[in-house]
Design a protein around this motif. Structure first.
Motif, PDB file in Angstrom:
ATOM      1  N   ALA A 357      50.300  24.414  66.014  1.00  0.00           N
ATOM      2  CA  ALA A 357      50.617  25.179  67.362  1.00  0.00           C
ATOM      3  C   ALA A 357      50.328  24.342  68.636  1.00  0.00           C
ATOM      4  O   ALA A 357      49.327  23.840  68.808  1.00  0.00           O
ATOM      5  CB  ALA A 357      50.194  26.507  67.421  1.00  0.00           C
ATOM      6  N   PHE A 358      51.312  24.374  69.619  1.00  0.00           N
ATOM      7  CA  PHE A 358      50.945  23.780  70.864  1.00  0.00           C
ATOM      8  C   PHE A 358      49.908  24.683  71.480  1.00  0.00           C
ATOM      9  O   PHE A 358      49.827  25.711  71.435  1.00  0.00           O
ATOM     10  CB  PHE A 358      52.064  23.745  71.708  1.00  0.00           C
ATOM     11  N   ALA A 389      60.428  21.707  66.157  1.00  0.00           N
ATOM     12  CA  ALA A 389      59.421  22.567  66.449  1.00  0.00           C
ATOM     13  C   ALA A 389      60.223  24.193  66.890  1.00  0.00           C
ATOM     14  O   ALA A 389      61.264  23.938  67.292  1.00  0.00           O
ATOM     15  CB  ALA A 389      58.843  22.151  67.927  1.00  0.00           C
ATOM     16  N   ARG A 390      59.468  24.987  66.602  1.00  0.00           N
ATOM     17  CA  ARG A 390      59.935  26.488  66.765  1.00  0.00           C
ATOM     18  C   ARG A 390      59.170  27.470  67.341  1.00  0.00           C
ATOM     19  O   ARG A 390      57.923  27.398  67.222  1.00  0.00           O
ATOM     20  CB  ARG A 390      60.541  26.921  65.409  1.00  0.00           C
ATOM     21  N   PHE A 391      59.748  28.444  68.008  1.00  0.00           N
ATOM     22  CA  PHE A 391      59.030  29.536  68.400  1.00  0.00           C
ATOM     23  C   PHE A 391      58.729  30.572  67.153  1.00  0.00           C
ATOM     24  O   PHE A 391      59.023  30.131  66.037  1.00  0.00           O
ATOM     25  CB  PHE A 391      59.683  30.387  69.502  1.00  0.00           C
ATOM     26  N   ASP A 393      58.883  32.876  64.234  1.00  0.00           N
ATOM     27  CA  ASP A 393      59.979  33.346  63.239  1.00  0.00           C
ATOM     28  C   ASP A 393      60.888  32.150  62.941  1.00  0.00           C
ATOM     29  O   ASP A 393      61.914  32.567  62.841  1.00  0.00           O
ATOM     30  CB  ASP A 393      60.541  34.762  63.583  1.00  0.00           C
ATOM     31  N   GLY A 394      60.631  31.146  63.487  1.00  0.00           N
ATOM     32  CA  GLY A 394      61.378  30.049  63.136  1.00  0.00           C
ATOM     33  C   GLY A 394      62.789  30.069  64.301  1.00  0.00           C
ATOM     34  O   GLY A 394      63.748  29.267  64.070  1.00  0.00           O
ATOM     35  N   LYS A 395      62.505  30.789  65.552  1.00  0.00           N
ATOM     36  CA  LYS A 395      63.655  30.690  66.431  1.00  0.00           C
ATOM     37  C   LYS A 395      63.552  29.572  67.322  1.00  0.00           C
ATOM     38  O   LYS A 395      62.278  29.226  67.960  1.00  0.00           O
ATOM     39  CB  LYS A 395      63.363  32.174  67.137  1.00  0.00           C
ATOM     40  N   SER A 396      64.704  29.178  68.017  1.00  0.00           N
ATOM     41  CA  SER A 396      64.600  28.158  68.920  1.00  0.00           C
ATOM     42  C   SER A 396      65.147  28.677  70.215  1.00  0.00           C
ATOM     43  O   SER A 396      64.938  27.923  71.370  1.00  0.00           O
ATOM     44  CB  SER A 396      65.703  27.015  68.489  1.00  0.00           C
ATOM     45  N   THR A 397      65.613  29.910  70.187  1.00  0.00           N
ATOM     46  CA  THR A 397      65.824  30.507  71.527  1.00  0.00           C
ATOM     47  C   THR A 397      65.224  31.769  71.473  1.00  0.00           C
ATOM     48  O   THR A 397      65.282  32.724  70.626  1.00  0.00           O
ATOM     49  CB  THR A 397      67.372  30.589  71.676  1.00  0.00           C
ATOM     50  N   PRO A 411      56.819  32.576  73.813  1.00  0.00           N
ATOM     51  CA  PRO A 411      56.011  32.797  72.405  1.00  0.00           C
ATOM     52  C   PRO A 411      55.408  31.462  72.065  1.00  0.00           C
ATOM     53  O   PRO A 411      55.553  30.220  72.418  1.00  0.00           O
ATOM     54  CB  PRO A 411      56.921  33.236  71.390  1.00  0.00           C
ATOM     55  N   VAL A 412      54.243  31.663  71.532  1.00  0.00           N
ATOM     56  CA  VAL A 412      53.626  30.173  70.815  1.00  0.00           C
ATOM     57  C   VAL A 412      54.593  29.319  70.111  1.00  0.00           C
ATOM     58  O   VAL A 412      55.452  29.806  69.337  1.00  0.00           O
ATOM     59  CB  VAL A 412      52.459  30.427  69.756  1.00  0.00           C
ATOM     60  N   LEU A 413      54.730  28.235  70.598  1.00  0.00           N
ATOM     61  CA  LEU A 413      55.432  27.249  70.155  1.00  0.00           C
ATOM     62  C   LEU A 413      54.692  26.326  69.121  1.00  0.00           C
ATOM     63  O   LEU A 413      53.683  25.825  69.141  1.00  0.00           O
ATOM     64  CB  LEU A 413      56.059  26.075  71.189  1.00  0.00           C
ATOM     65  N   THR A 414      55.164  26.236  67.803  1.00  0.00           N
ATOM     66  CA  THR A 414      54.519  25.313  66.869  1.00  0.00           C
ATOM     67  C   THR A 414      55.390  24.143  66.500  1.00  0.00           C
ATOM     68  O   THR A 414      56.741  24.179  66.175  1.00  0.00           O
ATOM     69  CB  THR A 414      54.421  26.019  65.303  1.00  0.00           C
ATOM     70  N   ALA A 415      54.809  23.111  66.136  1.00  0.00           N
ATOM     71  CA  ALA A 415      55.407  21.630  66.027  1.00  0.00           C
ATOM     72  C   ALA A 415      55.672  21.812  64.636  1.00  0.00           C
ATOM     73  O   ALA A 415      55.169  22.504  63.600  1.00  0.00           O
ATOM     74  CB  ALA A 415      54.491  20.628  66.268  1.00  0.00           C
ATOM     75  N   GLY A 416      56.999  20.968  64.263  1.00  0.00           N
ATOM     76  CA  GLY A 416      57.106  20.772  62.866  1.00  0.00           C
ATOM     77  C   GLY A 416      56.854  19.436  62.442  1.00  0.00           C
ATOM     78  O   GLY A 416      55.682  19.016  62.840  1.00  0.00           O
TER      79      GLY A 416
END
Length: 565
Positions: A357-358, A389-391, A393-397, A411-416
């Protein structure tokens, strides 16, 4: 037909509101456009005023004026006199219905305060394209042929010159409304969505178009469970009170019950050719219609189901009903209530290691035109670029609303697993959106540990080779790290680790002894060292393996003669 229409009106199974909607649709003008904020423009629309066509989602292109059957279906079980499946008109093609419900679920997760009902999307989809021409879509939800409105060339419609080079509508001179939800290209450029996750934003795809329409209707601070907000949302799609009444009639109809039908078998509107590229007839230019629309014919088409026909001489005339009136507009917002600007509210550097997570989250502040914090303003955060990278629940928006202090945090942004740079954007405002962007960077994992995978004692006789191979694994926080550089060196001792000039050794490609090798880990961070040979000198020796990050492990190697038999 006229006598039957009269009997239906007199049965009492339908309400005055439905009858009034039937009257309203006989004079419906042409139709939708870019969303309006709940400001003066939105209030004018709610009052029935018609702004210019290029400010509506569809550019005020034509729409179907068919009305639902007067005997609307109740939900299954609501009446013993109605079948569970309802009438043919209540059927919605499977892919189209799935797209509406999917959009409702998406908005419930990202903009729950809007309370978007899927039946509203169904009502607009029915009026705009007859549910994608009765559900003529492929397995991905894309229409089998483009659905295009007429050229918005000012001849009976609004004048909207080309904004997309013909990319969506095939017209490089004027814009046309496109797809099952009839977005004009300039509006799609702002509100287009990827509803089916195929990486494209296609206005001809029902999943993309339905999600875009949902976000468009939820613009600003609208709560669609409130009648006045719902009316404003529909009027922002098409600035016509007749359009509002037509959509409202289908909305009420679908809320009473509907069912799924196979794709391609939906009931087509009576005012379409059924198989043409454009679902709309070309109108005869007239003057005097607000917004450049055509003047509706005083006599409705006899083929419109539920719309009725003008009674023939000698037939009974349906009793007159009072058309429903729209709610009075809310007062025009003052500058302190209207959106003014969007600014960064202290977002730090966005950097993260792959899979983590960022540490920072994007935070913005909305202000009104007086520079004061503005609450309940919708802000859309988006991940943009070649990244996984996604917010949550895997959301990009994700769309959220500002708090009382005007701020909102993504929301928390998690790197892929993809490393490199991408963008995170925040957009607020409808008629004149404001946007901010930040650069985010995902770095590769760097091994922080190197360890042996086994614990066997490594021994060899003088002049022989070690029978067991040395194997190690590099990890970062317990996760194996492939492609990690490892240096293997035979050293004199741990305290002063100089390269040893005697004892065990490796062989290079020419077969010559070497006591230092540069190696790289494979999948999951595992590295198996080449064979190790012993010279004629007995003793205990040390092999050290080190990563570029400084992680180190040592291995004890013994050279001793085999015991006598």
């Amino acid at each position: 037909m006229a006598a039957q229409f009269g009997r239906r009106l007199r049965r009492g199974a339908t309400t005055t509101a439905v009858a009034a909607a039937a009257v309203a649709a006989l004079s419906a003008s042409q139709a939708p456009a870019a969303p309006q904020s709940d400001t003066a423009a939105g209030d004018q629309a709610a009052a029935g005023a018609t702004p210019s066509g290029d400010s509506a989602a569809t550019g005020n292109s034509p729409y179907h004026t068919d009305l639902p059957p007067l005997n609307t279906p109740n939900k299954p079980g609501a009446s013993v006199n109605l079948p569970v499946t309802g009438s043919a008109e209540a059927g919605i093609p499977a892919s189209v219905l799935a797209a509406y419900k999917r959009a409702e679920q998406e908005l419930a997760g990202t903009d729950a305060a809007c309370r978007l009902p899927w039946q509203l999307l169904a009502a607009i989809g029915k009026v705009e394209s007859g549910q994608a021409r009765g559900g003529k879509v492929d397995a991905n939800g894309t229409t089998l042929s483009p659905i295009l409105g007429p050229a918005l060339n000012g001849q009976g419609f609004a004048l909207i010159k080309d904004t997309d080079g013909g990319a969506y509508d095939g017209d490089s001179t004027h814009d046309r409304a496109v797809g099952p939800m009839q977005f004009i290209p300039s509006t799609w450029a702002t509100w287009g969505q990827d509803g089916n996750g195929d990486g494209r934003k296609d206005p001809n795809n029902i999943h993309d178009a339905a999600l875009a329409a949902g976000r468009y209707l939820c613009a600003g601070t609208r709560d669609l469970s409130v009648a006045a907000d719902l009316d404003r949302a529909v009027l922002s799609y098409n600035h016509s009170t007749e359009y509002l009444r037509t959509v409202r009639s289908w909305f009420d109809y679908y809320k009473r019950g509907t069912h799924e039908v196979p794709d391609g078998t939906g009931v087509l509107p009576a005012d379409t050719g059924g198989g043409t590229t454009s679902p709309f007839p070309t109108p005869t230019p007239t003057t005097g219609t607000p917004g450049g629309g055509t003047s509706p014919s005083p006599t409705p088409s006899p083929s419109k189901p539920g719309g009725g026909t003008s009674p023939s001489p000698g037939t009974s005339t349906p009793p007159a009903t009072k058309p429903p009136t729209t709610k009075p507009p809310t007062p025009t917002p003052t500058p302190s209530e209207t959106f003014g600007s969007l600014e960064d509210a202290g977002t730090g550097t966005l950097t993260a290691t792959a899979g983590e997570a960022f540490g920072e989250r994007v935070t913005v502040r909305a202000k009104n035109k007086l520079g004061k914090p503005l609450a309940r303003t919708s802000v859309t955060f988006a991940v943009v670029g070649a990244t996984d990278a996604r917010f949550a629940d895997g959301k990009s928006t994700v769309t959220l609303r500002t708090g009382a202090d005007g701020t909102v945090t993504a929301p928390v942004l998690t790197a892929g697993e993809k490393t490199g740079v991408f963008k995170v954007t925040a957009v607020a405002g409808t008629t004149q959106p404001r946007a901010l962007s930040w650069t985010a960077n995902v770095t590769a994992r760097v091994a922080d540990t190197i360890a042996l995978t086994g614990d066997k004692a490594l021994t060899a006789a003088p002049g022989a080779e070690f029978t067991d191979r040395v194997e190690v694994r590099t990890t970062y926080k317990g996760t194996g790290v492939a492609d990690t550089a490892v240096t293997a060196t035979m050293i004199t001792d741990v305290v002063t680790p100089a390269e040893n000039d005697k004892g065990p050794y490796f062989e290079d490609a020419a077969g010559d002894p070497v006591r230092t090798l540069n190696l790289t880990t494979g999948a999951d961070g595992v590295l198996e060292l080449p064979e190790i040979y012993a010279d004629d000198t007995e003793g205990t020796y040390t092999l050290r393996l080190t990563t570029a990050s400084g992680a180190t492990v040592t291995v004890e190697l013994k050279v001793e003669a085999a015991p006598a038999a």
